[in-house]
Scaffold this motif. Structure first.
Motif, PDB file in Angstrom:
ATOM      1  N   VAL A 153       2.794  -3.805   1.897  1.00 22.51           N
ATOM      2  CA  VAL A 153       2.542  -2.500   1.499  1.00 22.51           C
ATOM      3  C   VAL A 153       1.114  -2.092   1.148  1.00 22.51           C
ATOM      4  O   VAL A 153       0.510  -3.139   0.395  1.00 22.51           O
ATOM      5  N   MET A 154       0.601  -0.972   1.394  1.00 19.64           N
ATOM      6  CA  MET A 154      -0.907  -0.751   1.064  1.00 19.64           C
ATOM      7  C   MET A 154      -0.977   0.881   0.836  1.00 19.64           C
ATOM      8  O   MET A 154      -0.201   1.506   1.754  1.00 19.64           O
ATOM      9  N   THR A 155      -1.619   1.462  -0.078  1.00 16.19           N
ATOM     10  CA  THR A 155      -1.669   2.842  -0.185  1.00 16.19           C
ATOM     11  C   THR A 155      -3.172   3.218  -0.025  1.00 16.19           C
ATOM     12  O   THR A 155      -3.969   2.563  -0.668  1.00 16.19           O
ATOM     13  N   TYR A 156      -3.420   4.437   0.472  1.00 21.03           N
ATOM     14  CA  TYR A 156      -4.705   4.952   0.711  1.00 21.03           C
ATOM     15  C   TYR A 156      -4.895   6.165   0.050  1.00 21.03           C
ATOM     16  O   TYR A 156      -3.953   7.219  -0.070  1.00 21.03           O
ATOM     17  N   ILE A 157      -5.818   6.215  -0.661  1.00 24.72           N
ATOM     18  CA  ILE A 157      -6.187   7.528  -1.235  1.00 24.72           C
ATOM     19  C   ILE A 157      -7.712   7.718  -0.768  1.00 24.72           C
ATOM     20  O   ILE A 157      -8.429   6.710  -0.845  1.00 24.72           O
ATOM     21  N   PRO A 158      -8.178   9.222  -0.556  1.00 24.67           N
ATOM     22  CA  PRO A 158      -9.591   9.231  -0.172  1.00 24.67           C
ATOM     23  C   PRO A 158     -10.715   8.645  -1.142  1.00 24.67           C
ATOM     24  O   PRO A 158     -10.437   8.435  -2.319  1.00 24.67           O
ATOM     25  N   GLY A 159     -11.565   7.836  -0.538  1.00 27.72           N
ATOM     26  CA  GLY A 159     -12.401   6.877  -1.298  1.00 27.72           C
ATOM     27  C   GLY A 159     -12.074   5.811  -1.389  1.00 27.72           C
ATOM     28  O   GLY A 159     -12.885   4.592  -1.660  1.00 27.72           O
ATOM     29  N   THR A 160     -10.827   5.117  -1.038  1.00 29.29           N
ATOM     30  CA  THR A 160     -10.625   3.842  -1.037  1.00 29.29           C
ATOM     31  C   THR A 160     -10.558   3.070   0.342  1.00 29.29           C
ATOM     32  O   THR A 160     -10.534   4.129   1.400  1.00 29.29           O
ATOM     33  N   THR A 205       2.830  11.496 -10.480  1.00 28.86           N
ATOM     34  CA  THR A 205       2.963  11.478 -11.767  1.00 28.86           C
ATOM     35  C   THR A 205       1.732  10.752 -12.809  1.00 28.86           C
ATOM     36  O   THR A 205       1.722  10.898 -13.838  1.00 28.86           O
ATOM     37  N   GLY A 206       0.924   9.914 -11.873  1.00 34.26           N
ATOM     38  CA  GLY A 206      -0.228   9.365 -12.570  1.00 34.26           C
ATOM     39  C   GLY A 206       0.284   7.844 -13.348  1.00 34.26           C
ATOM     40  O   GLY A 206      -0.583   7.259 -14.201  1.00 34.26           O
ATOM     41  N   LEU A 207       1.506   7.631 -13.255  1.00 34.73           N
ATOM     42  CA  LEU A 207       1.899   6.224 -13.692  1.00 34.73           C
ATOM     43  C   LEU A 207       1.116   5.080 -13.162  1.00 34.73           C
ATOM     44  O   LEU A 207       1.203   4.955 -11.937  1.00 34.73           O
ATOM     45  N   GLY A 208       0.742   4.097 -14.029  1.00 29.95           N
ATOM     46  CA  GLY A 208       0.524   2.900 -13.398  1.00 29.95           C
ATOM     47  C   GLY A 208      -0.492   2.942 -12.421  1.00 29.95           C
ATOM     48  O   GLY A 208      -1.472   3.851 -12.389  1.00 29.95           O
ATOM     49  N   LYS A 209      -0.783   1.942 -11.814  1.00 27.20           N
ATOM     50  CA  LYS A 209      -2.034   1.593 -10.815  1.00 27.20           C
ATOM     51  C   LYS A 209      -1.678   1.601  -9.417  1.00 27.20           C
ATOM     52  O   LYS A 209      -0.671   0.660  -9.321  1.00 27.20           O
ATOM     53  N   LEU A 210      -1.790   2.200  -8.494  1.00 23.04           N
ATOM     54  CA  LEU A 210      -1.498   2.500  -7.162  1.00 23.04           C
ATOM     55  C   LEU A 210      -1.921   1.041  -6.214  1.00 23.04           C
ATOM     56  O   LEU A 210      -2.986   0.313  -6.696  1.00 23.04           O
ATOM     57  N   LEU A 211      -1.396   0.946  -5.226  1.00 23.80           N
ATOM     58  CA  LEU A 211      -1.901  -0.255  -4.409  1.00 23.80           C
ATOM     59  C   LEU A 211      -3.170  -0.080  -3.597  1.00 23.80           C
ATOM     60  O   LEU A 211      -2.840   0.025  -2.343  1.00 23.80           O
ATOM     61  N   THR A 212      -4.000   0.490  -4.138  1.00 20.23           N
ATOM     62  CA  THR A 212      -5.367   0.869  -3.142  1.00 20.23           C
ATOM     63  C   THR A 212      -6.290  -0.360  -3.306  1.00 20.23           C
ATOM     64  O   THR A 212      -6.405  -1.110  -4.494  1.00 20.23           O
TER      65      THR A 212
END
Length: 238
Positions: A153-160, A205-212
């Motif tokens: 699993v991997m998460t992308y958000i703009p800038g990562t 929700t802004g909970l925790g830290k994403l896998l970015t």
């Protein structure tokens, strides 16, 4: 309030977090082994609008892991089958279905309508397409993959870092085993899909830290999780 009581009681979640889920729009690309648990958990969590795109129909071999489909659904379009189950679970949400293949021609028009995308594809062509369109539109998304007893699993958000920062191009045809050749343990697909659903809820929700900027690898053979850091490549399109 009664339905989502256990969500609301989570520290840092509350009614505000539940309202954010209600207003969220999530597209799930693929209603198979990964998409099935993703759809169940997001519907149960209260995501307001779920989109499902898949051009395939249910067959007997799917039932070993694609838990959103039942025996009676064999021969039926996967998007129709999945919509029926998740609306039965939570009739308060909106479900939009796309019984078609995600292509370069339709990807932009579909993806731009959503706030977050969950990539549950079973082929590299679709995985790279989702990545490239999400990067170009500035849309966050979760990548997931599973084969035999392993998943990632991997998460992308703009800038990562994006998927192409890890794998710059699709592998040559036939150089990697397919699920038909190597198999998939259904429960492992459930583990990875559940993590992807968690990432979506955390994003809104802004909970925790994403896998970015990292990729989480699960090895079911010895029940180990490995987290590998990923750096943005200067030459990458992202």
């Amino acid at each position: 309030m009664e339905r989502y009581e256990r969500n609301i009681r989570i520290d840092g979640f509350g009614e505000e977090g539940q309202e954010k889920l209600k207003n969220a729009r999530v597209l799930v690309v693929g209603a198979g082994g990964l998409g099935a648990p993703v759809l169940y958990y997001l519907a149960a969590a209260g995501i307001g609008t779920l989109g499902i795109i898949d051009y395939d129909v249910v067959d007997m071999t799917n039932l070993q892991r694609q838990i959103v489909h039942f025996y009676k659904d064999i021969g039926r379009a996967k998007v129709e089958s999945a919509k029926e189950k998740i609306i039965s679970l939570n009739p308060e949400i909106t479900v939009c279905i796309y019984p078609e293949k995600l292509t370069e021609e339709n990807a932009c028009a579909i993806i731009r309508e959503y706030d977050f995308v969950i990539e549950c594809c079973d082929n590299y062509e679709a995985k790279f397409l989702v990545n490239d369109i999400c990067v170009s539109l500035g849309k966050p998304y979760s990548h997931g993959a599973v084969l035999a007893l392993r998943g990632e699993v991997m998460t992308y958000i703009p800038g990562t870092a994006c998927y192409r920062c890890v794998f710059d191009s699709p592998p040559e045809t036939g150089s990697r085993p397919s699920s038909k050749e190597a198999g998939i343990l259904g429960a492992v697909a459930g583990v990875i899909g559940s993590i992807q659903a968690t990432e979506a809820v955390k994003y809104f929700t802004g909970l925790g830290k994403l896998l970015t900027n990292r990729i989480l690898i699960f090895d079911g053979s010895d029940m180990q999780f490995y987290s590998l850091n990923v750096e943005k490549r200067d030459s990458c399109v992202c």
